[in-house]
Design a protein around this motif. Structure first.
Motif, PDB file in Angstrom:
ATOM      1  N   ILE A 126      -0.337   4.553  -2.038  1.00 32.05           N
ATOM      2  CA  ILE A 126      -0.687   5.793  -1.332  1.00 32.05           C
ATOM      3  C   ILE A 126       0.151   6.956  -1.841  1.00 32.05           C
ATOM      4  CG2 ILE A 126      -0.611   6.937   0.916  1.00 32.05           C
ATOM      5  CD1 ILE A 126      -1.411   4.195   2.133  1.00 32.05           C
ATOM      6  N   LEU A 127       1.440   6.722  -2.050  1.00 32.58           N
ATOM      7  CA  LEU A 127       2.299   7.773  -2.596  1.00 32.58           C
ATOM      8  C   LEU A 127       1.850   8.185  -3.997  1.00 32.58           C
ATOM      9  CD1 LEU A 127       5.824   6.600  -1.385  1.00 32.58           C
ATOM     10  CD2 LEU A 127       4.438   8.494  -0.495  1.00 32.58           C
ATOM     11  N   VAL A 183      -1.264   8.002  -5.171  1.00 30.72           N
ATOM     12  CA  VAL A 183      -2.509   8.758  -5.020  1.00 30.72           C
ATOM     13  C   VAL A 183      -2.207  10.191  -4.570  1.00 30.72           C
ATOM     14  CG1 VAL A 183      -4.607   8.925  -3.612  1.00 30.72           C
ATOM     15  CG2 VAL A 183      -3.978   6.754  -4.658  1.00 30.72           C
ATOM     16  N   ILE A 184      -1.288  10.337  -3.649  1.00 30.88           N
ATOM     17  CA  ILE A 184      -0.905  11.684  -3.206  1.00 30.88           C
ATOM     18  C   ILE A 184      -0.304  12.474  -4.368  1.00 30.88           C
ATOM     19  CG2 ILE A 184       0.692  12.963  -1.715  1.00 30.88           C
ATOM     20  CD1 ILE A 184       0.236  10.751   0.395  1.00 30.88           C
ATOM     21  N   PHE A 185       0.542  11.823  -5.156  1.00 27.89           N
ATOM     22  CA  PHE A 185       1.131  12.500  -6.311  1.00 27.89           C
ATOM     23  C   PHE A 185       0.056  12.949  -7.293  1.00 27.89           C
ATOM     24  CE2 PHE A 185       2.590  12.280 -10.709  1.00 27.89           C
ATOM     25  CZ  PHE A 185       3.563  13.262 -10.700  1.00 27.89           C
ATOM     26  N   ALA A 201      -3.079  13.540  -6.679  1.00 26.86           N
ATOM     27  CA  ALA A 201      -3.869  14.617  -6.069  1.00 26.86           C
ATOM     28  C   ALA A 201      -3.143  15.953  -6.171  1.00 26.86           C
ATOM     29  CB  ALA A 201      -4.170  14.280  -4.608  1.00 26.86           C
ATOM     30  N   VAL A 202      -1.859  15.978  -5.856  1.00 27.18           N
ATOM     31  CA  VAL A 202      -1.080  17.222  -5.952  1.00 27.18           C
ATOM     32  C   VAL A 202      -0.948  17.645  -7.412  1.00 27.18           C
ATOM     33  CG1 VAL A 202       1.220  18.222  -5.565  1.00 27.18           C
ATOM     34  CG2 VAL A 202       0.135  16.833  -3.792  1.00 27.18           C
ATOM     35  N   TRP A 255      -6.278  15.029 -12.220  1.00 28.30           N
ATOM     36  CA  TRP A 255      -7.132  14.072 -11.506  1.00 28.30           C
ATOM     37  C   TRP A 255      -7.714  13.017 -12.429  1.00 28.30           C
ATOM     38  CZ3 TRP A 255      -9.737  18.703  -8.710  1.00 28.30           C
ATOM     39  CH2 TRP A 255      -8.889  19.140  -7.681  1.00 28.30           C
ATOM     40  N   PHE A 285      -6.600   9.330 -11.892  1.00 26.67           N
ATOM     41  CA  PHE A 285      -7.049   8.469 -10.794  1.00 26.67           C
ATOM     42  C   PHE A 285      -7.572   7.119 -11.280  1.00 26.67           C
ATOM     43  CE2 PHE A 285      -7.330  12.134  -7.738  1.00 26.67           C
ATOM     44  CZ  PHE A 285      -6.508  11.560  -6.787  1.00 26.67           C
ATOM     45  N   SER A 335       0.802  -1.224   0.000  1.00 31.85           N
ATOM     46  CA  SER A 335       0.000   0.000   0.000  1.00 31.85           C
ATOM     47  C   SER A 335       0.838   1.278   0.000  1.00 31.85           C
ATOM     48  CB  SER A 335      -0.957  -0.001   1.190  1.00 31.85           C
ATOM     49  OG  SER A 335      -0.248   0.005   2.399  1.00 31.85           O
ATOM     50  N   THR A 336       2.066   1.225   0.454  1.00 33.99           N
ATOM     51  CA  THR A 336       2.888   2.438   0.507  1.00 33.99           C
ATOM     52  C   THR A 336       3.080   3.090  -0.868  1.00 33.99           C
ATOM     53  OG1 THR A 336       3.999   1.665   2.503  1.00 33.99           O
ATOM     54  CG2 THR A 336       5.120   3.377   1.229  1.00 33.99           C
TER      55      THR A 336
END
Length: 183
Positions: A57-58, A60-62, A64-65, A75, A78, A53-54
């Motif tokens: 998650i990274l 998804v954060i990328f 989003a930013v 977006w 996604f 998951s790490t």
């Protein structure tokens, strides 16, 4: 002497380099190989979930930013998260279970190893199928399929039985291999 020749022939016929016979990993002859395996597998699974998951998650954060920076256009990426997560999990399990240690990161931390029924180490396709069958059987049969490990001597789960694999304690593997070579 005849029994010794038969055992040696059995060992060489199986083609494995570790010297295990075709009836390797007998829970009655070597119960130490399976002692605590289910508990260790549970914690190894949790560690592997963190490892898997790490990067997701990274990512998804990328995205989003990146979406904020591009005023919402980023977006649109996604939709890649789900297929990329599946591909990442299959590659992770295939490469780690099919690698030289025959274990995922979580399994290595918990001192476990996956072997075939005859004692051979895993390979990429077997590792990938191990992950796919685990998730398929878990989603179809609910977590109750995990109870199968309580009712067999090798502590095998349903997907282990279907693939012909065994999860063993790696710490005692060397002593068991030595006892097989002494036959």
């Amino acid at each position: 002497m005849a029994d010794e020749d038969f055992n040696n022939a059995n060992t060489t016929r199986s083609g494995n380099s570790a010297g295990f016979r075709s009836d390797a990993f007998d829970p009655w002859m070597q119960p130490e190989l399976f002692r605590g395996v289910l508990t260790r597998r549970f914690f190894a699974f949790l560690i592997d979930l963190v490892v898997l998951s790490t990067p997701v998650i990274l990512g998804v954060i990328f995205i989003a930013v990146f979406g904020v920076v591009t005023l919402g256009l980023g977006w649109a990426l996604f939709w890649l998260v789900s297929p990329a997560s599946v591909i990442w999990a299959i590659v992770y399990y295939g490469a780690s279970l099919g690698g030289p240690h025959s274990a995922t990161v979580g399994m290595r931390v918990m001192d476990l190893e996956m072997r075939t029924w005859s004692g051979e180490p895993g390979y990429f396709v077997l590792g990938a199928m191990h992950a796919v069958l685990f998730w398929v059987t878990l989603s179809i049969f609910t977590p109750l399929i995990l109870l199968t490990g309580l009712f067999n001597g090798r502590r095998r789960l349903l997907h282990d039985m279907l693939l012909g694999t065994v999860i063993i304690n790696n710490s005692v593997l060397a002593s068991v291999a030595q006892s097989y070579r002494s036959y």
